[in-house]
Write a protein that holds these residues in place. Structure first.
Motif, PDB file in Angstrom:
ATOM      1  N   SER A 206       3.841  -0.494   4.230  1.00 55.32           N
ATOM      2  CA  SER A 206       2.810  -1.816   4.271  1.00 55.32           C
ATOM      3  C   SER A 206       2.084  -2.165   4.330  1.00 55.32           C
ATOM      4  O   SER A 206       1.131  -2.360   5.511  1.00 55.32           O
ATOM      5  N   PRO A 207       1.418  -3.064   3.351  1.00 56.67           N
ATOM      6  CA  PRO A 207       1.723  -3.181   1.956  1.00 56.67           C
ATOM      7  C   PRO A 207       1.999  -2.745   1.614  1.00 56.67           C
ATOM      8  O   PRO A 207       1.029  -1.273   1.210  1.00 56.67           O
ATOM      9  N   VAL A 208       2.583  -2.043  -0.024  1.00 53.44           N
ATOM     10  CA  VAL A 208       3.075  -0.935  -0.794  1.00 53.44           C
ATOM     11  C   VAL A 208       2.809  -0.925  -1.772  1.00 53.44           C
ATOM     12  O   VAL A 208       3.033  -2.316  -2.487  1.00 53.44           O
TER      13      VAL A 208
ATOM     14  N   ASN B 214       2.925  -9.236  11.120  1.00 50.74           N
ATOM     15  CA  ASN B 214       1.856  -8.699  11.188  1.00 50.74           C
ATOM     16  C   ASN B 214       1.834  -7.028  11.086  1.00 50.74           C
ATOM     17  O   ASN B 214       1.369  -6.128  11.884  1.00 50.74           O
ATOM     18  N   VAL B 215       2.867  -6.661  10.427  1.00 52.25           N
ATOM     19  CA  VAL B 215       3.147  -5.060  10.265  1.00 52.25           C
ATOM     20  C   VAL B 215       2.759  -4.226   8.824  1.00 52.25           C
ATOM     21  O   VAL B 215       2.693  -4.625   8.065  1.00 52.25           O
ATOM     22  N   VAL B 216       2.048  -3.411   9.356  1.00 55.39           N
ATOM     23  CA  VAL B 216       0.796  -2.773   8.759  1.00 55.39           C
ATOM     24  C   VAL B 216       1.315  -1.309   8.595  1.00 55.39           C
ATOM     25  O   VAL B 216       0.393  -0.662   9.576  1.00 55.39           O
ATOM     26  N   PHE B 217       1.067  -0.456   7.459  1.00 55.46           N
ATOM     27  CA  PHE B 217       1.125   1.194   6.987  1.00 55.46           C
ATOM     28  C   PHE B 217       0.494   1.164   6.324  1.00 55.46           C
ATOM     29  O   PHE B 217       0.708   1.501   4.448  1.00 55.46           O
ATOM     30  N   GLU B 218      -0.375   1.809   6.492  1.00 51.00           N
ATOM     31  CA  GLU B 218      -2.003   2.015   5.085  1.00 51.00           C
ATOM     32  C   GLU B 218      -2.829   3.033   5.788  1.00 51.00           C
ATOM     33  O   GLU B 218      -2.538   3.366   6.665  1.00 51.00           O
ATOM     34  N   ASN B 219      -3.404   3.635   4.540  1.00 52.01           N
ATOM     35  CA  ASN B 219      -3.933   4.839   4.358  1.00 52.01           C
ATOM     36  C   ASN B 219      -3.156   6.160   5.567  1.00 52.01           C
ATOM     37  O   ASN B 219      -4.411   7.058   5.843  1.00 52.01           O
ATOM     38  N   ASN B 220      -2.594   6.798   5.648  1.00 50.25           N
ATOM     39  CA  ASN B 220      -1.766   7.244   6.082  1.00 50.25           C
ATOM     40  C   ASN B 220      -1.267   8.496   4.605  1.00 50.25           C
ATOM     41  O   ASN B 220      -1.525   8.187   4.366  1.00 50.25           O
TER      42      ASN B 220
END
Length: 762
Positions: free
Chosen positions: A674-676, A657-663
């Motif tokens: 991530s997701p990429v 549950n690691v999310v990096f998005e819409n930055n």
């Protein structure tokens, strides 16, 4: 004011022409001998100066004349007695107005002056006018000060000196002259009228209480003088201080209708002492919940131990300090107390250091530093007999016997003497520390301490320090924290705006300027919303320190809408006595959303999010970084995040549950996602396609999952024939486990969009 009129008092004795039965030759009390029929007394019907009068021959050492009737007396009443007298024959006597003050039961009031000034008669036929004022208070011109005890008196005069002389006495007059003292003070009740002396030593507490009881809505006046109060005094009516009071440290002055600094500063002759006394009373009566400084500045020359001032160690009712400035002035009392002692730390007793010599020299509230000690660890309690101290937080790597340094910073407002303090609030205040002292030390235990709409300006070491769980549910709203180290390079700063040990901190809409750290947070359930903390300097390729430091792995924390300027978020477990992973919750529960991240003139190695595990085996289990704007000025950085591997690395194979998005990314060489979605083009037919999304994955993590594969155009064989097969996926490929393989039934070529994650999302 004329009480004879307003209260209907009968003051005047009858004329001598009514008969001498009403006039005693003794003290005037019932049954005493009168002058009726006496050989040494006679009525004169027509004197050229007096008209009707009394002629009296002096036959006794002290010849007394007293009216047998009862002239009323009460507090606040001032009576002027006037006697006109002349000598007509024989030796010339000395004369004075005199009276017998009586209690309501008729007993004599002792210990008071009962005679007026004495006057020598010097010539025959000369009319001499005697005057004397009788009253309850020690006012100017009052000859007989009686306090509040008398109920009435017998008025008259005395003849002293040689016997044999003959005098004539006009009718005695008694008039109300209270207006002499109250004409300019209508609506006031003077404490002197109720027996207050104001000489700095006599205990005037009873007089103050009596004046307040009589005020009935009027204002009580404390006139010029120093009034000693040896016990608690409460004013239920408004009070005005022209003089001052002195009280023992444990006695309280409660001004229930004037509970603000102006009144207390006037009462104690000092803004500082007035502030201290008002703060003392705030905890000890229920008529008010707030102490208002009325916009005034108070110079503070030493730490204020609030619990000692209040005389209690536990309080749970809402109280508010508001509307003013506390200004630190130079004094040796602000000096930091420092002691270094060798002690023993064991991870099975994680909140204690044992085997300490001279524990009495280690103050409660001292910060602990040393090898293996995390940031913002404080002495919560001490046991001198056992040679131990109890800590606010465990130590992460200090097992064994070693030296520890204890530094006790001095705080302008020190609440550490409270074992438990709940719902205390400070609003619209400036704590101007001037680089001399720290600002606020919280209680050992407590709930919902609140600082709002205030300024902590130039603290020497700390803005707000928590030495226990007095920060539980703390509310820090719309304040400014201004560092005393703003001109220093960032890496040289040591001041910290605040720390939190307990859970549920609400830190919102604050502005924090150039500290070493804005906040060191050791609890969970936090909300940091709308804050602007900036920690830059004027150095080229400058080094930056963490703005917010989280010291707990499982945070359950929200950071949203903040402006994170030339500083970063550091996430560690430096308050974990066993920092290696051991089946507990690992790093998780943190949401970082909709923030502005900026950095100016920093080195390319700078990162805005740093995870620093203190022991092996930890991983990310719940981190969302979404909707943020990242931007650098005057240079670029490599990426926004990293793992600080000084002590240990993360276990990338357990990310969940690691999310990096819409930055958004500006001035950053490599974006993080991530997701990429990786756009992979395979130009030569092959049954195995290696898809590389490694640079995008947070913390250079592993490619742990593929959630989508979409062909962009036709997938064709080597001969150019369209293929409609689906590949299967192999994750965690390559030396760094950061690639995925797409395995096709036959060699093919084409273009696909592959969605790769660094975690297991379920």
């Amino acid at each position: 004011m004329n009480k004879a009129i307003t209260d209907g008092l009968a003051l005047m004795p009858p004329p001598f022409s009514n008969g001498l039965n009403a006039w005693s030759r003794e003290d005037g009390t019932p049954g005493t001998t009168s002058y009726a029929g006496a050989a040494d007394a006679a009525q004169v019907p027509s004197d050229q100066d007096f008209g009707g009068c009394l002629e009296l021959q002096k036959t006794e050492a002290t010849q007394r004349l007293r009216y047998k009737g009862e002239t009323p007396f009460e507090p606040g009443l001032y009576l002027q007695v006037t006697v006109r007298i002349k000598a007509v024959a024989g030796p010339l006597p000395t004369v004075r107005i005199a009276a017998r003050p009586s209690l309501a039961n008729g007993n004599l009031v002792t210990g008071v002056t009962a005679t007026g000034p004495a006057t020598d008669l010097s010539d025959y036929g000369e009319v001499v006018t005697l005057r004397a004022i009788i009253g309850s208070g020690n006012r100017q011109g009052v000859a007989m000060v009686w306090g509040t005890s008398p109920a009435y008196f017998h008025i008259g005069l005395d003849l002293t000196g040689p016997n044999g002389g003959v005098v004539r006495i006009d009718d005695i007059e008694v008039e109300d002259v209270t207006s002499y003292y109250h004409t300019q003070m209508l609506g006031l009740v003077d404490v002197r009228d109720y027996g207050a002396v104001g000489n700095g030593t006599t205990n005037d507490a009873a007089a103050f209480e009596a004046a307040d009881a009589a005020a009935d809505g009027r204002t009580v006046l404390v006139p010029e003088g120093v009034f000693r109060l040896n016990s608690n005094v409460t004013f239920e009516n408004p009070v005005r201080f022209e003089g001052t009071v002195s009280m023992p440290a444990n006695a309280r002055l409660s001004c229930t209708r004037n509970f603000e600094l102006d009144t207390y500063a006037a009462a104690f002759g000092s803004e500082l002492e007035g502030f201290r006394r008002g703060l003392q009373v705030l905890f000890n009566f229920t008529d008010h919940v707030s102490f208002d400084l009325r916009g005034r500045r108070v110079d503070v020359n030493a730490p204020i131990d609030v619990a000692a001032l209040a005389g209690i160690n536990s309080f749970a009712q809402r109280r508010l300090l508001t509307n003013g400035q506390l200004n630190a002035v130079a004094n040796a009392a602000w000096n930091t107390d420092t002691v270094t002692v060798t002690g023993t730390y064991a991870t099975n007793d994680p909140n204690r250091i044992t085997g300490l010599a001279n524990v009495a020299n280690i103050p409660v509230g001292a910060q602990v530093t040393g090898t293996g000690v995390g940031r913002e660890v404080y002495v919560k309690e001490r046991n001198v007999a056992a040679g131990t101290v109890t800590l606010s937080r465990p130590l992460w790597g200090a097992a064994g016997t070693r030296p520890f340094t204890f530094r006790r910073y001095q705080y302008m407002l020190d609440f550490s003497g409270f074992a438990d303090l709940q719902k205390f609030e400070i609003t619209d205040m400036e704590l101007l520390c001037n680089g001399l002292c720290s600002a606020i030390m919280l209680p050992v235990q407590g709930l919902t301490f609140r600082l709002a709409d205030s300024v902590i300006n130039r603290p020497r070491d700390r803005g707000i320090s928590s030495i226990g769980t007095g920060c539980q549910g703390i509310l820090i709203d719309q304040n400014q924290f201004l560092s005393n180290e703003q001109a220093m390079p960032s890496q040289n700063r040591t001041t910290i705006a605040m720390n939190v040990n307990a859970n549920d901190a609400k830190i919102r809409d604050n502005r924090i300027v150039r500290f070493a750290h804005f906040a060191v947070i050791g609890g969970s359930g936090n909300m940091l919303i709308g804050n602007h903390f900036f920690q830059g300097d004027d150095q080229t390729d400058g080094i930056r320190q963490a703005g917010v430091v989280f010291t707990l792995t499982n945070l359950k924390t929200l950071m949203t809408g903040n402006y994170i300027d030339n500083s970063f978020i550091e996430w560690s477990n430096e308050h974990d006595p066993a920092p290696g992973f051991n089946n507990e919750f690992s790093f998780g529960g943190l949401t970082i959303s909709d923030n502005i991240f900026t950095a100016n003139d920093v080195a390319a190695s700078f990162r805005w999010l740093v995870v620093k595990p203190r022991g092996p085996g930890h991983f990310l289990n719940g981190l969302a970084v979404t909707g943020n704007a990242f931007r650098t000025i005057n240079g670029q950085i490599d990426r926004i995040e990293k793992v600080d591997t000084t002590n240990a690395n993360l276990d990338f194979g357990k990310f969940r549950n690691v999310v990096f998005e819409n930055n958004t990314f500006n001035g950053i060489n490599q974006i993080t996602a991530s997701p990429v979605v990786v756009n992979h083009a395979q130009n030569t037919a092959d049954a195995s396609w290696t898809v590389n999304g490694a640079d995008y994955l947070p913390f250079n993590g592993w490619a742990r999952a593929v959630t989508a594969i979409v062909a962009e155009g036709a997938i064709t064989s080597a001969a150019g024939t369209d293929r409609h097969d689906m590949p299967h996926v192999q994750v965690e490929q390559g030396a760094g486990n950061d690639r995925v393989n797409l395995r096709w039934p036959v060699p093919v070529r084409g273009r696909v969009l592959v969605t790769v994650r660094c975690d297991n999302p379920s």
